[in-house]
Design an enzyme around this catalytic site. Structure first.
Site, PDB file in Angstrom:
ATOM      1  N   GLY A 135       3.980   1.594  -1.519  1.00  0.00           N
ATOM      2  CA  GLY A 135       4.933   1.741  -2.610  1.00  0.00           C
ATOM      3  C   GLY A 135       5.385   0.414  -3.176  1.00  0.00           C
ATOM      4  O   GLY A 135       4.989  -0.662  -2.719  1.00  0.00           O
ATOM      5  N   GLY A 138       0.792  -1.222   0.000  1.00  0.00           N
ATOM      6  CA  GLY A 138       0.000   0.000   0.000  1.00  0.00           C
ATOM      7  C   GLY A 138       0.820   1.266   0.000  1.00  0.00           C
ATOM      8  O   GLY A 138       0.317   2.330  -0.361  1.00  0.00           O
ATOM      9  N   ASP A 163       4.443  -1.589  12.311  1.00  0.00           N
ATOM     10  CA  ASP A 163       4.131  -2.734  11.443  1.00  0.00           C
ATOM     11  C   ASP A 163       5.224  -3.798  11.580  1.00  0.00           C
ATOM     12  O   ASP A 163       5.757  -4.291  10.599  1.00  0.00           O
ATOM     13  CB  ASP A 163       3.997  -2.288   9.983  1.00  0.00           C
ATOM     14  CG  ASP A 163       3.259  -3.324   9.125  1.00  0.00           C
ATOM     15  OD1 ASP A 163       2.556  -4.189   9.694  1.00  0.00           O
ATOM     16  OD2 ASP A 163       3.392  -3.271   7.893  1.00  0.00           O
TER      17      ASP A 163
END
Length: 336
Positions: A50, A48, A165
């Protein structure tokens, strides 16, 4: 090029990232300069935030990763000495001296995108592929990996950054040295003590407080994601797939060979109540992770605050970082 082995633990200094150093970067370099210096290769992956390509320095032959980030997809921007850049660039600049992070080498600007050139360890594979190919990790390997990850996460936080993340796909394993690099700060943010109400990370690694109420604090949420990651390492897959499972946090250890010590650490990290989760320092000092020296002496009780890894002897000065002429600003939005 890779992270040091964690034989000695210490306090990381971000003093090398000074406002004087950053003042030289008034604007991103043009894409024409990128084309002169680098060769662009095949796609390594996309998401999402790149697309990442193989790259090579034309002069040195060094392998790099090249991340192409479309401006229209950037939701969070930052001011770097008066120049507008994606927040990810700022975060990477702040952690540039953390050995366990894939370093931002340079960045360039096109009319519609930013191009980030990043360190690319070789030979390497991400931890997801490593676990998929090898199955559940032996605990001595998992212990080595997890200790590196926790130590690097502490250093990232000391630089005023939260990754948000932390998962197996965002960790590179050097298959020769078994040393790790954390990648992809596209979901990251500036670290704060107050509550967060946005999250762009991976759902199955997100904590129950986010799933239930769309609110969380960075540090206990990070410990939760590390608990999911550690379970993944020693069991071969993540513990939860559905929101209901996350909110119940009922753990099943099907492999009887998983030690009681690592089970204890996982259960503590995956406590439903954020305040019941250990701090990162407490995780690092858990009995399962405590390293032994060559004489069998327990090194786990050595405080991180008592040892410095910075060869210059300069300790972290948080106020100097806060006073750098850089600030996050999401008010720009995604339209450019």
């Amino acid at each position: 090029m890779l992270a040091r082995k964690l034989g000695s633990l210490g306090v990381f200094s971000c003093a090398g990232v000074s406002s004087k150093h950053l003042e030289k970067e008034k604007s991103a370099k043009s894409y024409a300069l990128f084309e002169k210096r680098y060769l662009l290769g095949a796609v390594l992956g996309s998401g999402g935030f790149g697309t990442v390509y193989e790259g090579k320095d034309r002069d040195t032959g060094a392998e790099v990763a090249v991340k192409h980030v479309e401006k229209a997809k950037v939701s969070d921007w930052a001011n770097l000495n008066g120049h507008k850049v994606p927040l990810e660039v700022l975060l990477l600049k702040k952690v540039t001296h953390v050995d366990g992070v894939a370093r931002l080498i340079d960045y360039y600007e096109k009319s519609d995108a930013f191009v980030l050139v990043l360190e690319r360890p070789q030979p390497a594979k991400d931890l997801f592929d490593y676990i998929t190919e090898s199955g559940p990790l032996q605990e001595n390997i998992a212990k080595n990996f997890f200790r590196q990850i926790v130590q690097t996460t502490i250093e990232i936080h000391q630089c005023g950054v939260v990754h948000r993340d932390m998962k197996d796909e965002n960790i590179l394993v050097d298959t020769d040295s078994m040393e790790l690099k954390i990648i992809d700060f596209g979901s990251g943010a500036l670290l704060k003590d107050s509550v967060y109400t946005d999250f762009d990370g991976t759902r199955v690694y997100s904590p129950p407080e986010w799933v239930k109420s769309n609110r969380y604090h960075a540090r206990p949420a990070t410990v939760w994601s590390l608990g999911v990651l550690l379970y993944d390492m020693v069991c071969g897959d993540i513990p939860f797939e559905q929101d209901e499972q996350i909110c119940k946090a009922d753990l099943v250890f099907r492999d009887p060979s998983v030690s009681s010590e690592v089970k204890d650490l996982i259960l503590k990290c995956l406590s439903l109540k954020p305040s019941s989760r250990p701090t990162l320092d407490e995780v690092l000092n858990h009995r399962w992770l405590k390293p032994m020296d060559s004489l069998g002496v327990d090194m786990g009780n050595m405080s991180l605050n008592n040892i410095s890894r910075n060869s210059s002897g300069v300790s972290l000065d948080e106020r100097s970082i806060e006073n750098m002429s850089i600030s996050a600003d999401s008010s720009y939005g995604a339209s450019l």
